[in-house]
Design an enzyme around this catalytic site. Structure first.
Site, PDB file in Angstrom:
ATOM      1  N   ASN A 121     -83.296  85.130  -3.002  1.00 55.84           N
ATOM      2  CA  ASN A 121     -82.732  85.016  -4.346  1.00 55.84           C
ATOM      3  C   ASN A 121     -82.114  86.325  -4.842  1.00 55.84           C
ATOM      4  O   ASN A 121     -81.029  86.324  -5.431  1.00 55.84           O
ATOM      5  CB  ASN A 121     -83.793  84.526  -5.335  1.00 55.84           C
ATOM      6  N   THR A 132     -36.319  81.979 -27.949  1.00 54.56           N
ATOM      7  CA  THR A 132     -37.505  81.314 -28.501  1.00 54.56           C
ATOM      8  C   THR A 132     -37.214  79.826 -28.367  1.00 54.56           C
ATOM      9  O   THR A 132     -36.052  79.413 -28.475  1.00 54.56           O
ATOM     10  CB  THR A 132     -37.783  81.665 -29.980  1.00 54.56           C
ATOM     11  N   HIS A 133     -38.221  79.039 -28.109  1.00 57.15           N
ATOM     12  CA  HIS A 133     -38.033  77.588 -27.910  1.00 57.15           C
ATOM     13  C   HIS A 133     -37.023  77.296 -26.800  1.00 57.15           C
ATOM     14  O   HIS A 133     -36.367  76.249 -26.831  1.00 57.15           O
ATOM     15  CB  HIS A 133     -37.556  76.908 -29.205  1.00 57.15           C
ATOM     16  N   SER A 141     -34.276  73.497   2.453  1.00 55.60           N
ATOM     17  CA  SER A 141     -34.721  72.112   2.362  1.00 55.60           C
ATOM     18  C   SER A 141     -34.641  71.472   3.733  1.00 55.60           C
ATOM     19  O   SER A 141     -33.795  71.850   4.558  1.00 55.60           O
ATOM     20  CB  SER A 141     -33.801  71.378   1.384  1.00 55.60           C
ATOM     21  N   LYS A 146     -29.478  73.994  -0.183  1.00 55.15           N
ATOM     22  CA  LYS A 146     -30.522  74.416  -1.115  1.00 55.15           C
ATOM     23  C   LYS A 146     -31.076  75.812  -0.824  1.00 55.15           C
ATOM     24  O   LYS A 146     -31.225  76.200   0.332  1.00 55.15           O
ATOM     25  CB  LYS A 146     -31.703  73.438  -1.091  1.00 55.15           C
ATOM     26  N   ASN A 163     -34.377  77.373  -2.441  1.00 54.98           N
ATOM     27  CA  ASN A 163     -35.423  77.002  -3.389  1.00 54.98           C
ATOM     28  C   ASN A 163     -36.381  78.152  -3.664  1.00 54.98           C
ATOM     29  O   ASN A 163     -36.788  78.859  -2.744  1.00 54.98           O
ATOM     30  CB  ASN A 163     -36.213  75.817  -2.834  1.00 54.98           C
ATOM     31  N   GLU A 183     -42.513  78.688  -7.608  1.00 57.65           N
ATOM     32  CA  GLU A 183     -43.055  77.374  -7.954  1.00 57.65           C
ATOM     33  C   GLU A 183     -44.514  77.233  -7.543  1.00 57.65           C
ATOM     34  O   GLU A 183     -45.353  76.726  -8.284  1.00 57.65           O
ATOM     35  CB  GLU A 183     -42.279  76.263  -7.228  1.00 57.65           C
ATOM     36  N   TYR A 224     -83.904  80.615 -10.486  1.00 54.23           N
ATOM     37  CA  TYR A 224     -82.976  80.183  -9.453  1.00 54.23           C
ATOM     38  C   TYR A 224     -83.061  78.665  -9.253  1.00 54.23           C
ATOM     39  O   TYR A 224     -84.138  78.093  -9.188  1.00 54.23           O
ATOM     40  CB  TYR A 224     -83.293  80.880  -8.117  1.00 54.23           C
ATOM     41  N   GLN A 252     -75.794  77.799  -5.484  1.00 50.30           N
ATOM     42  CA  GLN A 252     -75.068  77.967  -4.222  1.00 50.30           C
ATOM     43  C   GLN A 252     -73.582  77.644  -4.381  1.00 50.30           C
ATOM     44  O   GLN A 252     -72.756  78.082  -3.574  1.00 50.30           O
ATOM     45  CB  GLN A 252     -75.707  77.070  -3.162  1.00 50.30           C
ATOM     46  N   LYS A 269     -69.982  80.356  -4.680  1.00 52.40           N
ATOM     47  CA  LYS A 269     -69.176  81.145  -3.749  1.00 52.40           C
ATOM     48  C   LYS A 269     -67.779  80.609  -3.454  1.00 52.40           C
ATOM     49  O   LYS A 269     -66.795  81.341  -3.504  1.00 52.40           O
ATOM     50  CB  LYS A 269     -69.932  81.311  -2.430  1.00 52.40           C
TER      51      LYS A 269
END
Lengths: 457, 457, 457, 457
Positions: free
Chosen positions: C108, C153-154, C275, C281, C283, C288, C315, C320, C323
């Site tokens: 422990n 903005t927006h 692609s 393409k 990408n 992403e 404990y 466990q 991890k």
């Protein structure tokens, strides 16, 4: 009606405030009263109370409902919850007969009943709201049937598509959402009343009568489960999370499309906001806010899942946390659906811009590769040829149509004059597979969507 | 088959490692190969490739599958994903004809196909796993049919119940879980192939044939949606969250029940662990760990919901995050179901202890209140009387049966000799409402559960 | 060394697989061995074992470490975890003296030690990784010092800003992230060893020596807390969630900026993908995918919070689950930081395009309002005037500079010839407040950032 | 002051309701008014407005604050938010001079200011609330200084400990929580005012003066970041999640301990509830509800993280979602801390029961193993011997003290008469390592805790 009669001491003010739920569960007053009326009728039918008593109880409850609806009812936190508030008021009105209403019932099965009734109604309204957004999408798709736009992958222009095809993708998502809410309804539509505190009630109650009276199609089969099951709350919240996720995607696209850079749509002023400092701004606040509100919907789902984790049977006070998150998810989703139906139905498409965008870049590259494939070479080889073609075009600053046939042939002898017949329109038309973007296929889907909306399918 | 043919430069090592998925998506090799075989057959049927070509492709793919299953296949991160790994190997084996397999298909609809096939199978296994746990619960319930135990609310002893009744509550939860997975299956069982990269394919493909060949009952109706829809992943993860939440509740109860304080059950040594430092310990590690593992299942659900939030159409690389969480949820849930079936089916109930616990405290108080109600007073008044009775008993350090009738009568003249006939057994027997804890009702439910398990219902 | 010596029966295969952790906790072998070496030295110093014994143990452990690093160690799930695997191997090598290592220690406190050591190192690497991204941002900002772009903005163009100013906003976010990880380190850097299974050890151990030997600055003050505290894991995951959230914002912007519609940047080919079907393409997959990976990081955080919910002391096996989520968050965050440092540092800004975009629309409207304010009218009135001006310009399809002075004066007599002096450059220059976008202010911030990176601040 | 002056059309009712925030952000009125007063003073100092104007503005705002506090202010959803509500009212009171208050300020930096001020105060109150719970824990620990109880791992009795030691574990957790909130405060205590809408303001504002006036110790360094940073909200919610998680563990333990099976404590009636149907019940509702409320706290954290995911710079309307979750987390945490301080401080420990429980089972097994180790054999061997001893004792139904010395010797010749000197008391006393459960060590920790509470450390 003092539940603490066995205790010497009153609860501390802090504890009372902490545990009282009437501030939010008062919203269940209609369900609570309807449940109590049905319960009292059943008790009379079974000879547990008299007809006279059921009349007094029923009319007392009806007048309490009116009192609440007139805004005259004084909700009292001292009385903890909506159930005790109504019971106490009933006692004031009709005397100790009110106490008979608690025969063969506990707050544990009572609150489960109220919340199931509420959720059933919420599901109905949610499905109605989704249909309205579907209707708006369909209306926009039909109104802009021929409009072209670039189809995107990785936010890069990939292949030309129909705008209507794009909107119908959302129609499909929402159709799945409806199907999910309908499935959720099956598991919500189960009467818990008769389960008592946890073990069932020691009275000859008629649960079938209760179910009929309250409109339930099923009856719970295990009392311990019935008083501690909140799966239906979580399932509503999970379905709402998927729907809001879909709307967040649409919200993102509307925000992108109304940017200066895209310029694909105009959001109607009725659904746009201005800025407190920049007078030129027209902001897609509704679309943004919907995208933002997906957070609280996910949060409500995870909150309730967390609350249920590791709870031993049967009822625990932790379960009181079921309501506020559910109410918030229902309210947020319904409001978002309503405002989206309006916003989507009043969009203006700038189809000149979307068509132009569909024609720019090299979105026809795949079609040219497919052209070579049809002339007999494997797709992977065709892919390589067209890669070189695109690079050449970029270097020369030319579109694919501006490149001479000799140059085409230098890359592959299979090219002929008919390569120039590949256009956005021919590209779109070529994808005439079920679910594809060809106009005839999109027409089929528009009809299908129309049938769904009109309920003929 | 260099996808980067248009680029001057190779991807950086960091970028390659970051974007490669073959370390985890290799798990989809069977689905990928089955999909490719069906696709090549369809291409031949439609005259897009020759019969000769399909034979080469099919036998090439079959031998690659064997190579993988023999552990001899060298997966290569340079080739990004399972699709390109298999395609490259096929090219090594049968030459450039392998490239024809990519006709009328994109990785976007290919990966959607593979993942749907995987999820369909996972749902089947999950339902099978749940049934096994239901079977173990039913076995234990039947084997301990008459055993009494305290029913709890708020972890306080509330009313006596049957142990079998308690276990059947979990049977009900799991039955809802199965129903939810079945609903999820409906929305998973949809063929996306034919959607191409995003817009449909420009070849006369036969999607109905593909669906039949691959065992799908439905075909996607919108190509943009088909390549970007991961609802089925989220829906599996949501259903798994509910099931694991139920198991976390059972895990909590098994942990409580095997504590020295409760002492209700013994977990079989095959499902218990010892301590590295305390030789006397027998720890319910499986039950605890299952309770703990609910965290990762919720986390996977949230993770995928978050990933999908606000994504514009259609395919984006973000979608690659769909797999690891799903695989982990499937593996964790299946492992938990398996180990729970074993653990639950080998429990030993200490029924002497549970019966004794059911008889201690004042769990018959409600029954005594109901006794008074049946003699004519409202429940609320009866409740008050019994509150005083319990207080008196606590003060005197007596059980309710040890109190004299005169004392009973001092609290209410309605008490008579027959109050002593109220026992744990009579209490349990009295709750003979559908879903209640009375032996005859529990018998009905055991039969019903047996029918469900045996598939006759 | 059979921990199950008291049991008659072995654990079932299912239970063994379910509870074994060595498949993932083997990653802690270095920490485990370093901890054991320090522990054995301490035992010798305190006279609990002999110098001879400590030498055997130490050299045995060192050779096991080499065995593991050479890939020759056979991890065995039967032995549950990394601790027992190493102990068993040590016993094979040096005989039963190995058993003395378990004196005054339990798994422990041992696992708590290992995980704290791991997390401390992870924090250091994380801070290093963040600094690299900061460095890349600063490099790009300095290299494009004068470049203008629209501030949003927006997602609507709002006011012109410097590109460098925009990048420095991310520098600030990351600076907060570092500060958060440093705070997390304080609470991680606490030695738990000496806490035993839960109650402390009954040996005269020297915890100060252990702390010095293992590089801990603090020692835990309560043994029950020390073996059950995983706050540091959650705190790392929460800090990682904020950092990944910031990177998801940057990932979103890079994706937007590299779209055809924005066209602001080119991502270097080393960090872009092509692609499988569309040869044209390019990408932004890395950007992403990073945006998508924020989901798993949030999921890991939620997962561990959920796991800890409602656990009694001390404990429990649930712990466990600490991890795998932590490892995944550390790995994902470090990989993302590394690949972002490369991608950001190799961007190409299309400053002609960003400057042009900054000049389009009506981004100077606020400046014109401020112009009027400086001539004496309240901002709100000025705002109204400029609103009308913008509407007029839109109607006429003119830019603000193309409108005649008489028209300006019709809206407000305060307008004079100098209104035409308002330009993007003058707008940017005017915002010369600390933290503002004026070149002189951005210069100050670039210097400050440079100092931070170079550690002189 | 019509922000929509450029638009032809009013917002739809749906959109207004959807975007209005005044129903919840009115809670920030004090912060908003304090910010405006400081801002107007600064404007006057810098000669941007006159002294006369600042007096009018300041006294107008002060009277509006009183109006709100008297409950007489009419909040109006048409005016969207608290900022516009106050500004509109100020215009009614002092005329168009009110409009000057918006000089050199935007709602974007204004709302960031308000929320930072709110959060700073909330952090202070939260730390105060945590200290109260620490005080109650310390009081109970001191009041029951000598009381023994079983220490648990896996909810199995493991080793005897002091009850005070157990309570101090929670003291430690809460001490970390305080430290975390203090760190959060550093990153919250940053003045954003002066950042304008996004790019800084074009006026010679004095941000240092503003910081002093409003009590901020730092000033934001990047205007884009300043208006879009909500890290402090998330960080508060993350710290709150850890604290509530700790309280959920304590809530779980109080629930367990007050069960009939444990019977370790009595919760004071002031913090317990009864049942509406079972008069004998005394339910630990406060402890349960706190455990349940951890769900909403986690949900609020994840909600805000989700909302921020993938947002481009700078301000987006999504950010409006920052408030309700934060308010709910603050309110829930403060209420829980208050009611826990009361509940913990009034517990009654049943120390006879806890001591007895500590003595039952075989909790001394580890001590006996350690006894053998001290006589020279490796711990692992000792462990094996004691495992057999425990099995023998269980078979014989005897405690370890009831086993004869000859039997001990049959298992190991190292046993002598002094093995009987191992008692619960000697076991506890032996763990005299820093942080261990020995009375002298617990005394040291009690003193340390006392010093912390009294602020002398």
């Amino acid at each position: 009606m003092n539940l603490r009669s066995r205790f010497q001491k009153d609860a501390s003010e802090l504890a009372k405030q902490y545990t009282a739920s009437v501030l939010f569960d008062q919203r269940l007053y209609r369900e609570d009263i309807a449940g109590s009326i049905a319960h009292s009728k059943m008790l009379a039918r079974q000879g547990i109370i008299t007809e006279k008593e059921v009349e007094l109880i029923t009319s007392g409850l009806a007048s309490i409902r009116e009192e609440i609806e007139r805004g005259e009812f004084q909700f009292n936190s001292e009385l903890e919850d909506i159930h005790m508030n109504i019971e106490a008021r009933l006692t004031e009105r009709i005397g100790e007969i009110a106490g008979k209403l608690h025969t063969a019932r506990s707050r544990n099965d009572q609150v489960a009943l109220d919340l199931r009734m509420f959720t059933k109604e919420a599901i109905g309204e949610t499905i109605g709201g989704i249909k309205k957004v579907q209707g708006a999408l369909l209306y926009m798709a039909e109104a802009n049937k021929g409009a072209l736009m670039p189809g995107y992958t990785h936010l890069q222009r990939a292949q030309p598509i129909l705008f209507a095809h794009h909107l119908l993708a959302y129609f499909e998502m929402l159709e799945r959402d409806i199907s999910r809410f309908r499935d959720c309804l099956k598991r919500t539509d189960v009467l818990p009343l008769g389960s008592g505190a946890l073990a069932g009630v020691p009275y000859p109650v008629d649960r079938d009568f209760l179910a009929r009276e309250l409109g339930f199609s099923q009856i719970s089969q295990n009392s311990l489960d019935a008083v501690s099951d909140r799966d239906f709350v979580i399932e509503y919240e999970a379905a709402a999370s998927l729907t809001m996720m879909h709307l967040s995607r649409l919200g993102e696209e509307l925000t992108l499309w109304s940017s200066a850079e895209f310029g694909f749509i105009d959001i109607d002023e009725a659904y746009a906001s201005s800025s407190s400092i920049m007078p030129q701004k027209k902001n897609p606040d509704v679309a943004e806010l919907a995208r933002g509100k997906v957070g609280r919907i996910f949060g409500n789902l995870l909150g309730m899942l967390t609350t249920m984790k590791g709870l031993p049977l049967s009822y625990n006070r932790d379960l009181q946390e079921d309501k506020e998150g559910l109410f918030d998810s229902v309210d947020t989703l319904l409001a978002t659906l309503r405002v989206f139906a309006g916003m989507v139905g009043t969009l203006t498409l700038n189809s000149a811009r979307t068509s132009q965008a569909a024609g720019e870049s090299y979105v026809l590259a795949t079609d040219i590769a497919d052209y070579l494939v049809k002339k007999g070479i494997p797709f992977r080889d065709a892919y390589g040829v067209v890669g070189k073609l695109v690079n050449y075009a970029i270097d020369q600053g030319k579109s694919l149509h501006e490149i001479g046939l000799d140059q085409y042939r230098r890359l592959s002898p299979l090219f002929a004059e008919d390569v120039y017949a590949i256009t956005i329109e021919s590209s779109v038309a070529a994808r005439s597979v079920l679910g594809g973007t060809a106009p005839e296929q999109v027409d089929i889907q528009l009809s299908r969507a129309r049938s769904i909306i009109e309920g003929t399918q």
